[in-house]
Design a protein around this motif. Structure first.
Motif, PDB file in Angstrom:
ATOM      1  N   PRO A   1       0.814  -1.210   0.000  1.00 41.49           N
ATOM      2  CA  PRO A   1       0.000   0.000   0.000  1.00 41.49           C
ATOM      3  C   PRO A   1       0.855   1.271   0.000  1.00 41.49           C
ATOM      4  O   PRO A   1       1.866   1.342   0.686  1.00 41.49           O
ATOM      5  CB  PRO A   1      -0.806  -0.084   1.291  1.00 41.49           C
ATOM      6  CG  PRO A   1      -0.468  -1.357   1.951  1.00 41.49           C
ATOM      7  CD  PRO A   1       0.605  -2.027   1.182  1.00 41.49           C
ATOM      8  N   ALA A   2       0.414   2.261  -0.754  1.00 36.81           N
ATOM      9  CA  ALA A   2       1.112   3.540  -0.790  1.00 36.81           C
ATOM     10  C   ALA A   2       0.856   4.323   0.495  1.00 36.81           C
ATOM     11  O   ALA A   2       1.774   4.850   1.101  1.00 36.81           O
ATOM     12  CB  ALA A   2       0.670   4.342  -2.008  1.00 36.81           C
ATOM     13  N   MET A   3      -0.395   4.408   0.904  1.00 38.75           N
ATOM     14  CA  MET A   3      -0.775   5.082   2.155  1.00 38.75           C
ATOM     15  C   MET A   3      -1.848   4.232   2.828  1.00 38.75           C
ATOM     16  O   MET A   3      -3.031   4.352   2.491  1.00 38.75           O
ATOM     17  CB  MET A   3      -1.313   6.485   1.867  1.00 38.75           C
ATOM     18  CG  MET A   3      -0.262   7.451   1.356  1.00 38.75           C
ATOM     19  SD  MET A   3      -0.896   9.103   1.063  1.00 38.75           S
ATOM     20  CE  MET A   3      -1.636   9.513   2.612  1.00 38.75           C
ATOM     21  N   PRO A   4      -1.483   3.381   3.785  1.00 36.83           N
ATOM     22  CA  PRO A   4      -2.465   2.465   4.366  1.00 36.83           C
ATOM     23  C   PRO A   4      -3.526   3.149   5.224  1.00 36.83           C
ATOM     24  O   PRO A   4      -4.640   2.656   5.320  1.00 36.83           O
ATOM     25  CB  PRO A   4      -1.624   1.502   5.197  1.00 36.83           C
ATOM     26  CG  PRO A   4      -0.332   2.187   5.420  1.00 36.83           C
ATOM     27  CD  PRO A   4      -0.146   3.142   4.302  1.00 36.83           C
ATOM     28  N   GLY A   5      -3.237   4.287   5.863  1.00 29.55           N
ATOM     29  CA  GLY A   5      -4.221   5.002   6.670  1.00 29.55           C
ATOM     30  C   GLY A   5      -4.704   4.187   7.855  1.00 29.55           C
ATOM     31  O   GLY A   5      -5.916   4.099   8.098  1.00 29.55           O
ATOM     32  N   LEU A   6      -3.778   3.586   8.597  1.00 32.15           N
ATOM     33  CA  LEU A   6      -4.155   2.668   9.675  1.00 32.15           C
ATOM     34  C   LEU A   6      -4.876   3.348  10.836  1.00 32.15           C
ATOM     35  O   LEU A   6      -5.781   2.752  11.427  1.00 32.15           O
ATOM     36  CB  LEU A   6      -2.918   1.920  10.171  1.00 32.15           C
ATOM     37  CG  LEU A   6      -2.314   0.959   9.160  1.00 32.15           C
ATOM     38  CD1 LEU A   6      -1.065   0.303   9.733  1.00 32.15           C
ATOM     39  CD2 LEU A   6      -3.316  -0.092   8.758  1.00 32.15           C
ATOM     40  N   LEU A   7      -4.510   4.571  11.187  1.00 35.59           N
ATOM     41  CA  LEU A   7      -5.193   5.249  12.298  1.00 35.59           C
ATOM     42  C   LEU A   7      -6.657   5.516  11.961  1.00 35.59           C
ATOM     43  O   LEU A   7      -7.547   5.316  12.797  1.00 35.59           O
ATOM     44  CB  LEU A   7      -4.482   6.546  12.662  1.00 35.59           C
ATOM     45  CG  LEU A   7      -3.144   6.386  13.359  1.00 35.59           C
ATOM     46  CD1 LEU A   7      -2.498   7.749  13.589  1.00 35.59           C
ATOM     47  CD2 LEU A   7      -3.312   5.656  14.672  1.00 35.59           C
ATOM     48  N   ARG A   8      -6.903   5.954  10.751  1.00 33.63           N
ATOM     49  CA  ARG A   8      -8.280   6.206  10.316  1.00 33.63           C
ATOM     50  C   ARG A   8      -9.076   4.902  10.306  1.00 33.63           C
ATOM     51  O   ARG A   8     -10.225   4.856  10.749  1.00 33.63           O
ATOM     52  CB  ARG A   8      -8.270   6.843   8.933  1.00 33.63           C
ATOM     53  CG  ARG A   8      -9.638   7.178   8.417  1.00 33.63           C
ATOM     54  CD  ARG A   8      -9.531   8.002   7.123  1.00 33.63           C
ATOM     55  NE  ARG A   8     -10.837   8.349   6.636  1.00 33.63           N
ATOM     56  CZ  ARG A   8     -11.432   7.754   5.607  1.00 33.63           C
ATOM     57  NH1 ARG A   8     -10.805   6.799   4.960  1.00 33.63           N
ATOM     58  NH2 ARG A   8     -12.628   8.117   5.229  1.00 33.63           N
ATOM     59  N   LYS A   9      -8.471   3.840   9.810  1.00 34.91           N
ATOM     60  CA  LYS A   9      -9.156   2.551   9.759  1.00 34.91           C
ATOM     61  C   LYS A   9      -9.406   1.991  11.152  1.00 34.91           C
ATOM     62  O   LYS A   9     -10.431   1.364  11.406  1.00 34.91           O
ATOM     63  CB  LYS A   9      -8.375   1.562   8.899  1.00 34.91           C
ATOM     64  CG  LYS A   9      -8.445   1.941   7.442  1.00 34.91           C
ATOM     65  CD  LYS A   9      -7.698   0.987   6.559  1.00 34.91           C
ATOM     66  CE  LYS A   9      -7.792   1.472   5.121  1.00 34.91           C
ATOM     67  NZ  LYS A   9      -7.158   0.575   4.188  1.00 34.91           N
ATOM     68  N   ALA A  10      -8.471   2.226  12.088  1.00 34.85           N
ATOM     69  CA  ALA A  10      -8.674   1.791  13.473  1.00 34.85           C
ATOM     70  C   ALA A  10      -9.839   2.542  14.111  1.00 34.85           C
ATOM     71  O   ALA A  10     -10.637   1.957  14.853  1.00 34.85           O
ATOM     72  CB  ALA A  10      -7.404   1.987  14.285  1.00 34.85           C
ATOM     73  N   ALA A  11      -9.962   3.830  13.807  1.00 33.83           N
ATOM     74  CA  ALA A  11     -11.084   4.610  14.345  1.00 33.83           C
ATOM     75  C   ALA A  11     -12.410   4.137  13.759  1.00 33.83           C
ATOM     76  O   ALA A  11     -13.401   3.969  14.493  1.00 33.83           O
ATOM     77  CB  ALA A  11     -10.868   6.091  14.052  1.00 33.83           C
ATOM     78  N   ILE A  12     -12.444   3.911  12.462  1.00 33.63           N
ATOM     79  CA  ILE A  12     -13.663   3.401  11.817  1.00 33.63           C
ATOM     80  C   ILE A  12     -14.013   2.038  12.373  1.00 33.63           C
ATOM     81  O   ILE A  12     -15.181   1.744  12.660  1.00 33.63           O
ATOM     82  CB  ILE A  12     -13.471   3.357  10.284  1.00 33.63           C
ATOM     83  CG1 ILE A  12     -13.375   4.772   9.725  1.00 33.63           C
ATOM     84  CG2 ILE A  12     -14.583   2.584   9.613  1.00 33.63           C
ATOM     85  CD1 ILE A  12     -12.922   4.839   8.279  1.00 33.63           C
ATOM     86  N   THR A  13     -13.010   1.191  12.550  1.00 27.14           N
ATOM     87  CA  THR A  13     -13.222  -0.138  13.109  1.00 27.14           C
ATOM     88  C   THR A  13     -13.808  -0.059  14.509  1.00 27.14           C
ATOM     89  O   THR A  13     -14.720  -0.811  14.854  1.00 27.14           O
ATOM     90  CB  THR A  13     -11.894  -0.926  13.130  1.00 27.14           C
ATOM     91  OG1 THR A  13     -11.441  -1.080  11.793  1.00 27.14           O
ATOM     92  CG2 THR A  13     -12.051  -2.280  13.772  1.00 27.14           C
ATOM     93  N   SER A  14     -13.299   0.861  15.323  1.00 23.21           N
ATOM     94  CA  SER A  14     -13.790   0.998  16.698  1.00 23.21           C
ATOM     95  C   SER A  14     -15.256   1.403  16.732  1.00 23.21           C
ATOM     96  O   SER A  14     -16.034   0.884  17.536  1.00 23.21           O
ATOM     97  CB  SER A  14     -12.949   2.021  17.459  1.00 23.21           C
ATOM     98  OG  SER A  14     -11.616   1.573  17.557  1.00 23.21           O
ATOM     99  N   VAL A  15     -15.645   2.315  15.852  1.00 23.67           N
ATOM    100  CA  VAL A  15     -17.047   2.758  15.809  1.00 23.67           C
ATOM    101  C   VAL A  15     -17.957   1.610  15.353  1.00 23.67           C
ATOM    102  O   VAL A  15     -18.993   1.336  15.980  1.00 23.67           O
ATOM    103  CB  VAL A  15     -17.196   3.982  14.885  1.00 23.67           C
ATOM    104  CG1 VAL A  15     -18.653   4.305  14.634  1.00 23.67           C
ATOM    105  CG2 VAL A  15     -16.473   5.175  15.481  1.00 23.67           C
ATOM    106  N   ILE A  16     -17.570   0.939  14.288  1.00 23.87           N
ATOM    107  CA  ILE A  16     -18.390  -0.168  13.781  1.00 23.87           C
ATOM    108  C   ILE A  16     -18.459  -1.297  14.809  1.00 23.87           C
ATOM    109  O   ILE A  16     -19.526  -1.869  15.052  1.00 23.87           O
ATOM    110  CB  ILE A  16     -17.850  -0.680  12.438  1.00 23.87           C
ATOM    111  CG1 ILE A  16     -17.997   0.405  11.369  1.00 23.87           C
ATOM    112  CG2 ILE A  16     -18.575  -1.954  12.003  1.00 23.87           C
ATOM    113  CD1 ILE A  16     -17.305   0.086  10.064  1.00 23.87           C
ATOM    114  N   ALA A  17     -17.329  -1.618  15.444  1.00 21.13           N
ATOM    115  CA  ALA A  17     -17.305  -2.684  16.445  1.00 21.13           C
ATOM    116  C   ALA A  17     -18.171  -2.323  17.644  1.00 21.13           C
ATOM    117  O   ALA A  17     -18.834  -3.191  18.224  1.00 21.13           O
ATOM    118  CB  ALA A  17     -15.879  -2.970  16.893  1.00 21.13           C
ATOM    119  N   ALA A  18     -18.195  -1.054  18.036  1.00 16.70           N
ATOM    120  CA  ALA A  18     -19.041  -0.630  19.158  1.00 16.70           C
ATOM    121  C   ALA A  18     -20.518  -0.802  18.817  1.00 16.70           C
ATOM    122  O   ALA A  18     -21.309  -1.238  19.659  1.00 16.70           O
ATOM    123  CB  ALA A  18     -18.739   0.814  19.527  1.00 16.70           C
TER     124      ALA A  18
END
Length: 76
Positions: free
Chosen positions: A44-61
């Protein structure tokens, strides 16, 4: 549901959602046209892991809230 079991369920939901969210919006280095020497062009050129972790946290909640509601209100 005890606190320990709730944390365990949330942990499993979070990791499952993370693996579902990771591929969204990923562009490889080859697609971006900027392959760093010594790396795989498919990386990946720009994986954006922090953004994906935040999205994951909201969906998981949200998913955990549904699981908790069903667990607490229905005799399963």
């Amino acid at each position: 549901m005890t606190i320990a079991s709730a944390l365990a369920v949330y942990f499993v939901i979070w990791w499952t959602v993370l693996f579902a969210v990771l591929p969204f919006g990923v562009r490889s280095q080859a697609d971006a046209g900027e392959v760093t020497q010594g790396t795989e062009p498919g990386a990946p050129a720009m994986p954006g892991l922090l953004r994906k972790a935040a999205i994951t946290s909201v969906i998981a909640a949200i998913v955990f809230g549904i699981v908790w509601y069903v667990w607490a209100n229905f005799d399963l």
